[in-house]
Design an enzyme around this catalytic site. Structure first.
Site, PDB file in Angstrom:
ATOM      1  N   ASP A  67     114.377 -22.438  43.786  1.00 12.78           N
ATOM      2  CA  ASP A  67     114.749 -22.802  42.416  1.00 12.78           C
ATOM      3  C   ASP A  67     116.277 -22.864  42.321  1.00 12.78           C
ATOM      4  OD1 ASP A  67     114.500 -23.246  39.691  1.00 12.78           O
ATOM      5  OD2 ASP A  67     114.353 -21.121  39.204  1.00 12.78           O
ATOM      6  N   GLU A  77     120.033 -27.206  42.218  1.00  8.00           N
ATOM      7  CA  GLU A  77     120.674 -28.511  41.893  1.00  8.00           C
ATOM      8  C   GLU A  77     122.052 -28.640  42.524  1.00  8.00           C
ATOM      9  OE1 GLU A  77     119.045 -26.548  39.649  1.00  8.00           O
ATOM     10  OE2 GLU A  77     117.296 -27.816  39.879  1.00  8.00           O
ATOM     11  N   ASP A 135     111.932 -26.817  33.717  1.00  5.77           N
ATOM     12  CA  ASP A 135     111.721 -26.005  32.508  1.00  5.77           C
ATOM     13  C   ASP A 135     111.344 -26.851  31.302  1.00  5.77           C
ATOM     14  OD1 ASP A 135     112.344 -23.889  34.091  1.00  5.77           O
ATOM     15  OD2 ASP A 135     114.422 -23.716  33.398  1.00  5.77           O
TER      16      ASP A 135
HETATM   17  C1  GLC Z   1     114.444 -21.240  36.171  1.00 12.23           C
HETATM   18  C2  GLC Z   1     113.160 -21.871  36.688  1.00 12.23           C
HETATM   19  C3  GLC Z   1     111.974 -21.136  36.169  1.00 12.23           C
HETATM   20  C4  GLC Z   1     112.079 -19.664  36.567  1.00 12.23           C
HETATM   21  C5  GLC Z   1     113.385 -19.064  36.067  1.00 12.23           C
HETATM   22  C6  GLC Z   1     113.603 -17.651  36.564  1.00 12.23           C
HETATM   23  O1  GLC Z   1     114.551 -21.411  34.817  1.00 12.23           O
HETATM   24  O2  GLC Z   1     113.097 -23.233  36.392  1.00 12.23           O
HETATM   25  O3  GLC Z   1     110.793 -21.700  36.650  1.00 12.23           O
HETATM   26  O4  GLC Z   1     110.992 -18.947  36.069  1.00 12.23           O
HETATM   27  O5  GLC Z   1     114.467 -19.855  36.503  1.00 12.23           O
HETATM   28  O6  GLC Z   1     113.613 -17.575  37.932  1.00 12.23           O
END
Ligand code: GLC
Length: 817
Positions: free
Chosen positions: A426, A429, A502
């Protein structure tokens, strides 16, 4: 050196363009932009094997024949091309057999058996046509560029004509209508928490689009990792442009004529998704976060108690010690190995999140190793790139360095030894709190082709998940890793599945997710899903159930929610929702062999899993605007319910005969229908002639030995083929042909129906029996002959479905009146 002759019209265009593009292509406010330079007149052609070079005396254009349907175009403003290197296209397969170069008064023409690339002598316009000389793509002005004074290199531009009825599809995860006509986009991977309809850019960069005009499709893949821009008739109705803030003007023209051909050909250059482990096609349950251990166990136990199937359970950032990757919070998870193995004994595969930000902390082994080996990114003046993310002050590995990728891949050893089955990447980017992302001056090794963050930004996430996938693959030996990533660039499908980021618990986001998944699918990213239920905000029971229903037919099916929301599991909303959610998740499991077979077709041939209606009938302009219905594989049409309180909805069925999945009614397609949509169903139709394999419902993949496979056979009065792929489901043995690929061919008349099977591959499933369920027979059979033997034990149930059992090795079964 020959000077370009001055064309007054072009000069005027330049001035207009300078004004309109000033904000994007000239960051120095107040200084007159440097005039764009256009290609002049081609005066020379050279050939070197399958490469052709044209020059106006200074600038050079290279045309490479890649396959009979794919031609690559490159521009070198001063005659020197950049290094041949691409993260999207690791190895340019050149599979061409025949090509020619022709020259006449008007043009040079490079031709294969399928397409022609025309280089017009008068003005260096490049166009493409098919073997019937139908022009599919044409420059509206010659390729052009503009010096980028602050960073070096060039802004590079390509502008083509845009026909009045031309439609555009693709570009990955853009948060907008399926048809991109009339819109303009930027590609710059962005952490887009709670993104909105039309917000751009968001998480991914897939600079690949498909055009459909006059019923013919072609694709353009602009392989440039810098910030890139696409305009589909937005600025000028009759022009389509793509440009980038640096790098090379390099694009692939990919011929159709069908959209499906374009997608398949795109996969020839960028690769397909490897086969995921079979369990990854089950239902996944996620939340930010399930902790401590007792909570994780309680969730897992409730799935089993409620008898709602589930395979994947996720640990979000709170499992770590102070969000330090590759560590555990021992207070919450005192014995992770024990927990993971006990979950595994109950069929749950544990997936853990790993972000790129590594906490600056000299007492933390990952940071120490990275620091000692200089694995972290640095700024232009050699300072480390530092920024705040979840763990606090962080440094970030340079995943564009192969040594860093190897190091990173090795870090997963401990997690794999603990039994972790999958990794979720995650924030890649990359996301940085406050500033959004890295500053442009961060340097990257770029596999020896050095660059600043301007060049590496859009591929950072892809190289991160590549390092993760390759590391896991080495550590897990012959077992298939499961990975999921948020950011990506074209080619990311070789390493990972993706989710759409998200999203929000609203009906609008359900609609958007439906479009985004179709778009990702035809943009080369087959294994995709949304956060079911919406990440932020609160869905009510109805919205959650409608989302589960759509998610049942998403290639990847995971529910996820933010930490500040109420509990969000399939049973959280009480009845009738729990039962409906269970029914759909069970349906997901019943159809796993069909989904898996479809995925094999993707892996092998480059077909997407989800296919928008326009992909079935691109000749009809109306279909260019349909974005609710899609087919799941090529046999099942789905139309999710996307409005609150919807009692019925309009569904378009492409031409052909379809069975309503619920009522088994046979319907002629090629028209819109009004279909009832009570809460416990969504419109599902199965194409006549399909053979859909079905596994028994299990609480997780592999829970029980499969004793027989149900074959749902749908009568047709024409010949139709279906495929059924099986293998061990967890190793790479399929690369050595250890799999079973069955082809079913059915055909019927008013008085007889034949089902034939042929088999390929070296894998033998352990079950022996097929349980045939034949729907839609126009007669009551008096006789069933299977490979010469008469079957006497058969029955017709209340739905008029004929049932009988026979050996999985049958070759031919004939049913007669
Ligand atoms: C980001 C991700 C989400 C995750 C969060 C905490 O917002 O997109 O899916 O739960 O981080 O790690």
């Amino acid at each position: 050196m020959e000077e370009n002759p001055i064309d007054p019209e072009l000069e005027l265009n330049k001035i207009l363009d300078d004004d309109t593009f000033q904000h994007v292509n000239n960051p120095i406010v107040g200084i007159k932009p440097i005039i764009k330079k256009y290609l002049g007149i081609p005066n020379h052609a050279d050939q070197l094997g399958n490469k052709f070079f044209f020059t106006d005396g200074e600038a050079k254009v290279e045309i490479v024949v890649v396959t009979p349907e794919i031609i690559r175009v490159r521009l070198a403003p001063h005659g020197v091309f950049l290094d041949e290197f691409s993260y999207a296209v690791p190895k340019l397969e050149q599979k061409v057999t025949a090509f020619t170069l022709l020259e006449n008064e008007k043009e040079y023409r490079v031709s294969t058996n399928s397409i022609n690339c025309h280089i017009r002598k008068e003005d260096f316009f490049i166009s493409f046509s098919d073997s019937k000389d139908h022009v599919t793509s044409m420059d509206a002005v010659p390729m052009h560029w503009e010096e980028n004074v602050s960073f070096g290199g060039y802004y590079v531009f390509c502008t083509k004509t845009c026909a009045p009825e031309e439609s555009f599809f693709g570009l990955g995860d853009k948060a907008t209508e399926l048809n991109l006509r009339g819109k303009r986009f930027v590609n710059w991977n962005t952490d887009a928490y709670s993104f909105q309809w039309n917000q751009d850019p968001i998480y991914r960069t897939i600079p690949f689009y498909i055009s459909v005009n006059e019923g013919i499709a072609h694709g353009i893949f602009f392989d440039n990792t810098f910030k890139s821009h696409f305009d589909f008739g937005a600025e000028k109705k009759d022009q389509t442009s793509f440009w980038a803030d640096g790098g090379e003007l390099q694009y692939y023209y990919i011929h159709g004529p069908h959209m499906m051909d374009v997608v398949k050909n795109y996969h020839i250059i960028t690769g397909t998704h490897p086969m995921p482990p079979l369990w990854a096609f089950g239902y996944h349950q996620c939340r930010w976060s399930y902790y401590p251990e007792a909570k994780v166990r309680a969730i897992a136990n409730t799935f089993r108690k409620e008898q709602i199937p589930c395979d994947g359970i996720y640990l979000d950032i709170d499992y770590m010690d102070g969000y330090r990757c590759f560590t555990w919070n021992k207070k919450y998870f005192p014995d992770p190995k024990k927990m993971i193995s006990e979950l595994a004994a109950d069929g749950f595969k544990t997936v853990v999140i790993i972000d790129p930000g590594i906490r600056v902390d000299d007492n933390y082994w990952v940071f120490k190793e990275g620091k000692e080996n200089r694995h972290f990114c640095r700024r232009s003046d050699d300072y480390f790139m530092e920024g705040h993310v979840w763990p606090g002050r962080c440094q970030f590995p340079d995943f564009t360095n192969p040594d860093v990728r190897t190091w990173w891949g090795g870090l997963f050893k401990g997690l794999v030894e603990m039994g972790v089955a999958g990794v979720w990447n995650d924030m890649n980017e990359p996301a940085v709190f406050g500033t959004g992302t890295f500053p442009d001056d961060v340097r990257h090794q770029y596999d020896g082709h050095r660059g600043s963050h301007r060049k590496a930004h859009n591929i950072y996430g892809m190289q991160m998940v590549r390092a993760t996938y390759e590391g896991l693959r080495t550590i897990m030996k012959n077992k298939r890793p499961f990975t999921i990533t948020r950011a990506g660039y074209s080619g990311v499908q070789r390493y990972s599945s993706v989710w759409t980021g998200d999203n929000v618990a609203t009906w609008e986001h359900l609609k958007l997710g439906n479009i985004q998944l179709q778009r990702l699918s035809i943009s080369g990213i087959p294994f995709c899903g949304t956060d079911i239920g919406g990440f932020s905000g609160e869905p009510d029971g109805e919205l959650f159930t409608r989302w589960i229903q759509m998610g049942t037919f998403s290639p990847f099916m995971r529910a996820h929610s933010a930490g500040d929301t109420k509990e969000r599991e399939p049973w959280s909303f009480g009845e009738p929702y729990t039962s409906i959610n269970r029914k759909f998740i069970e349906l997901r499991y019943r159809l796993i062999p069909y989904l898996y077979s479809t995925f094999w077709e993707h892996h092998r041939y480059g077909f997407p899993i989800l296919r928008p209606v326009v992909m079935q009938e691109q000749e009809q302009h109306n279909n260019h605007f349909r974005q609710d219905e899609f087919t799941y594989g090529d046999k099942i049409l789905i139309c999710p319910v996307l409005e609150q309180g919807q009692k019925s909805r309009i569904v378009y069925l492409p031409a052909g005969k379809w069975y309503n999945f619920w009522t088994l009614e046979l319907i002629d397609g090629g028209k819109e229908l009004d279909v009832l949509t009570p809460l416990d169903t969504i419109p599902i139709f199965v194409k006549a002639g399909s053979v859909i394999p079905e596994y028994p419902v299990m609480q997780y993949v592999g829970e029980k030995e499969i004793e027989e496979v149900k074959l749902n056979v749908y009568f047709s009065d024409y010949l139709a083929n279906s495929f059924f792929f099986e293998d061990y489901g967890e190793t790479f043995a399929y690369e050595q042909d250890i799999y079973s690929e069955k082809k079913f061919a059915v055909n019927g008349t008013k008085t007889s129906f034949t089902i034939q099977q042929s088999m390929e591959g070296l894998y033998t499933p352990r079950y022996e029996i097929y349980n045939f369920n034949v729907t839609g027979l126009p007669f009551t059979p008096s006789k069933i002959i299977a490979d010469g033997k008469t079957i006497t034990d058969f029955s017709v149930n209340a739905d008029k479905v004929l049932e009988f059992k026979y050996s999985k090795n049958f070759k031919k079964i004939v049913l007669t009146k």
